[in-house]
Scaffold this active site. Structure first.
Site, short mmCIF file in Angstrom:
data_model
loop_
_atom_site.label_atom_id
_atom_site.label_comp_id
_atom_site.label_asym_id
_atom_site.label_seq_id
_atom_site.Cartn_x
_atom_site.Cartn_y
_atom_site.Cartn_z
CG ASP A 70 -1.98 1.05 1.14
OD1 ASP A 70 -2.10 1.69 0.08
OD2 ASP A 70 -2.68 1.26 2.15
CD GLU A 71 -0.45 5.87 -1.37
OE1 GLU A 71 0.31 6.81 -1.11
OE2 GLU A 71 -1.68 5.98 -1.39
N PRO A 72 4.06 1.50 -0.97
CG PRO A 72 4.97 -0.29 -2.18
CD PRO A 72 3.72 0.53 -2.04
CB THR A 91 -2.48 8.08 -4.13
OG1 THR A 91 -2.75 6.78 -3.67
CG2 THR A 91 -3.24 9.09 -3.28
#
Ligand SMILES: *[C@@H]1O[C@H](CO)[C@@H](O)[C@H](O)[C@H]1NC(C)=O
Ligand SMILES: *[C@@H]1O[C@H](CO)[C@@H](O)[C@H](O)[C@H]1NC(C)=O
Ligand SMILES: *[C@@H]1O[C@H](CO)[C@@H](O)[C@H](O)[C@H]1NC(C)=O
Ligand SMILES: *[C@@H]1O[C@H](CO)[C@@H](O)[C@H](O)[C@H]1NC(C)=O
Ligand SMILES: *[C@@H]1O[C@H](CO)[C@@H](O)[C@H](O)[C@H]1NC(C)=O
Ligand SMILES: *[C@@H]1O[C@H](CO)[C@@H](O)[C@H](O)[C@H]1NC(C)=O
Ligand SMILES: *[C@@H]1O[C@H](CO)[C@@H](O)[C@H](O)[C@H]1NC(C)=O
Ligand SMILES: *[C@@H]1O[C@H](CO)[C@@H](O)[C@H](O)[C@H]1NC(C)=O
Ligand SMILES: *[C@@H]1O[C@H](CO)[C@@H](O)[C@H](O)[C@H]1NC(C)=O
Ligand SMILES: *[C@@H]1O[C@H](CO)[C@@H](O)[C@H](O)[C@H]1NC(C)=O
Length: 485
Positions: free
Chosen positions: A125-127, A209
């Site tokens: 998750d948005e690493p 995002t």
């Protein structure tokens, strides 16, 4: 006669084009559904909420079995998520990736009729967020490759695509947006090249995002009007093109970076986009409504962006469906207020997501705790009340009391009551959670005032959800005992 037939045909063609455009756009809108709440709305209520609002795509941050079970048979396309903390394991172990895919994907996709429609597995998750440093970066592409291989072994790779959600801060000009040079952050360059090559090879889109609200917070010279799609906003220039809104500018930043990397036509999915409604200045339902209407008009218009005219994002996932009172507030107190709907599924404003002009439909049959609140007892010596309230707020959600929040100006000691109540509701209205050294008082009179609502929690808590597991566990134990006997 001839003219009336051609008139009819033109009208028909127009109607067909209009219908197919509307269908395409509503097909392309989804929502992020998170469950980081002390009392999450039960999954079956949420699935009804999605269906009654014609929302047919949903992105999860994990693969919660209750959520996937509720989505089974709903015909809603699902993105499941591999948490960042599992990336290291999946980079080094094909077997672990196989097990995860089996338990969290295959089980639902091939479950004899009652299936969940899993479309994507989001690896991490948005690493690559700057604030994470390099703690996940070395494992992301390896993990994505292993997950892809597991899907192939499970014969699901044509149905389910592997993606990696990224953020604007992976790009050099992410929060600046004034320079026309866009590239990946230098320390990410190698990894991002591997990633886009991997995505391209497997026909996966680039998930990113885009957050005009965060861009507004960070880039001091972006205006509110520019963020909200207002016609009157002062345009920005970027790469010799003129931009009328923050969304297009961010989107084309991504297009530019992908082009520079050699993939000018890679499909882009907007994985998260929204506007919070509380907890900070400019976070309000009014502005969120303006933003969402601007965004929907823009997507419905099919205009695309200056670099991709008439080619809007393949899909757009609104962030988010519901407020979540346990999200981290490291980035700001607005983090718990991104929902289109409140925590209990009530629409905060109206916007056309594909359901047409009838407005959003609220969640039905929500069960609440009793009509009871905890407030401060004004007959007591309140000299220690503020300390007590701060203590309550370190656990409960007091973000509405922040500057710019909906309860900022309710004044002392009402703000103490707000904190006490928040704690009391979070703890399922247990009498001892309204003690506060004798300063708390339980009341049946709603203390809400002006725009500051004192909520009552939903009658479902994580504790009760675990109760379901315990019940299954109990049956298991009984079965074992029977076998032994
Ligand atoms: C997914 O699968 C793994 C491995 O079997 C399991 O540990 C996990 O609980 C499952 N669910 C989620 C949400 O990751
Ligand atoms: C990722 O996995 C590969 C294959 O097992 C291994 O060679 C590599 O060292 C791993 N990367 C890191 C950073 O551990
Ligand atoms: C924006 O980027 C340009 C060019 O890289 C740089 O000169 C400028 O200082 C940056 N501005 C801000 C506010 O970071
Ligand atoms: C980034 O990596 C690519 C491919 O390895 C290389 O061609 C490019 O020069 C690199 N860019 C920077 C700024 O390091
Ligand atoms: C933002 O700042 C940059 C650099 O200072 C400037 O070139 C640009 O015109 C500014 N944009 C707006 C909308 O003020
Ligand atoms: C945000 O809201 C505050 C208070 O309403 C306002 O003064 C400020 O100009 C806004 N910020 C921006 C960037 O427009
Ligand atoms: C306030 O707290 C202090 C320190 O815990 C305590 O000594 C004092 O008695 C408290 N005052 C009241 C009115 O409860
Ligand atoms: C809170 O602020 C709003 C708008 O600024 C104002 O209308 C309202 O009267 C204030 N409420 C209180 C309790 O001061
Ligand atoms: C309540 O308001 C008072 C006075 O403005 C302030 O000192 C106190 O910190 C506030 N407490 C909370 C929990 O917001
Ligand atoms: C309540 O909120 C609305 C919309 O933000 C605002 O216009 C109004 O002034 C507020 N009223 C009070 C009493 O705070």
């Amino acid at each position: 006669m001839g003219t009336s037939i051609s008139h009819f045909l033109i009208t028909l063609a127009f109607i067909i084009i209009t219908i197919s455009t509307i269908a395409r756009v509503s097909e392309a809108i989804g929502v992020n559904w998170g469950t980081m709440a002390s009392h999450p709305l039960p999954p079956h209520n949420v699935v009804k909420l999605l269906k009654s609002n014609n929302i047919n795509k949903v992105k999860l941050s994990d693969a919660n079995p209750d959520v996937l079970q509720a989505l089974s048979g709903s015909n809603i396309a699902v993105t499941v998520g591999v948490p960042n903390t599992m990336l290291k394991t999946f980079n080094s172990s094909k077997k672990a990736a196989d097990t995860w895919i089996h338990d969290n994907v295959t089980r639902y996709v091939s479950n004899g009729g009652n299936v969940a429609k899993i479309a994507y597995v989001a690896v991490g998750d948005e690493p690559f967020l700057k604030s994470y440093g390099e703690q996940f970066q070395p494992f992301v592409v390896g993990a994505a490759m292993n997950i892809q291989a597991s899907l192939k072994r499970a014969n699901l790779d044509s149905k389910v695509k592997v993606v990696v959600p990224c953020s604007l801060d992976n790009f050099e000009s992410g929060s600046n947006l004034s320079s026309s040079e866009v590239h990946f952050r230098p320390e990410l360059n190698k990894t991002m090249f591997e990633l886009v090559k991997f995505l391209d090879k497997n026909g996966s889109p680039f998930f990113v995002t885009i957050s005009p609200f965060l861009t507004l917070l960070q880039a001091k010279n972006t205006s509110l009007d520019f963020s909200l799609f207002k016609e009157t906003a002062k345009p920005h220039n970027f790469n010799r093109k003129s931009y009328k809104n923050s969304f297009d500018l961010s989107y084309d930043t991504v297009v530019t970076a992908l082009s520079t990397a050699g993939f000018p036509s890679m499909e882009i999915v907007v994985a998260k986009i929204g506007w919070p409604t509380d907890g900070a200045a400019n976070a309000s339902s009014n502005l969120a409504e303006t933003f969402m209407k601007g965004l929907m008009n823009h997507l419905h218009s099919n205009l695309g962006t200056p670099l991709r005219p008439r080619h809007p994002p393949q899909e757009t996932y609104i962030f988010s469906l519901l407020d979540e009172d346990q999200r981290s507030i490291a980035a700001g107190n607005f983090e718990r207020h991104w929902g289109l709907f409140t925590f209990d599924g009530q629409a905060k404003y109206h916007v056309d997501l594909g359901q047409g002009t009838k407005g959003l439909v609220d969640a039905q049959n929500v069960e609440y705790l009793s009509s009871k609140w905890c407030v401060v007892n004004n007959n007591k010596d309140l000299s220690n009340a503020t300390v007590r309230a701060l203590d309550a707020c370190s656990d409960a959600d007091c973000t509405a009391l922040s500057p710019g929040g909906s309860c900022f100006n309710i004044s002392w000691p009402n703000n103490i009551s707000y904190a006490f109540n928040s704690y009391y509701q979070e703890h399922d209205q247990r009498a001892e959670s309204c003690d506060f050294g004798g300063l708390g008082l339980i009341t049946t009179v709603d203390p809400s005032m002006d725009n500051c609502s004192f909520p009552i929690e939903i009658r479902t808590s994580h504790a009760e959800l675990f109760g379901v597991y315990n019940f299954q566990g109990m049956i298991f134990v009984i079965a074992i005992l029977l076998v032994i006997v």
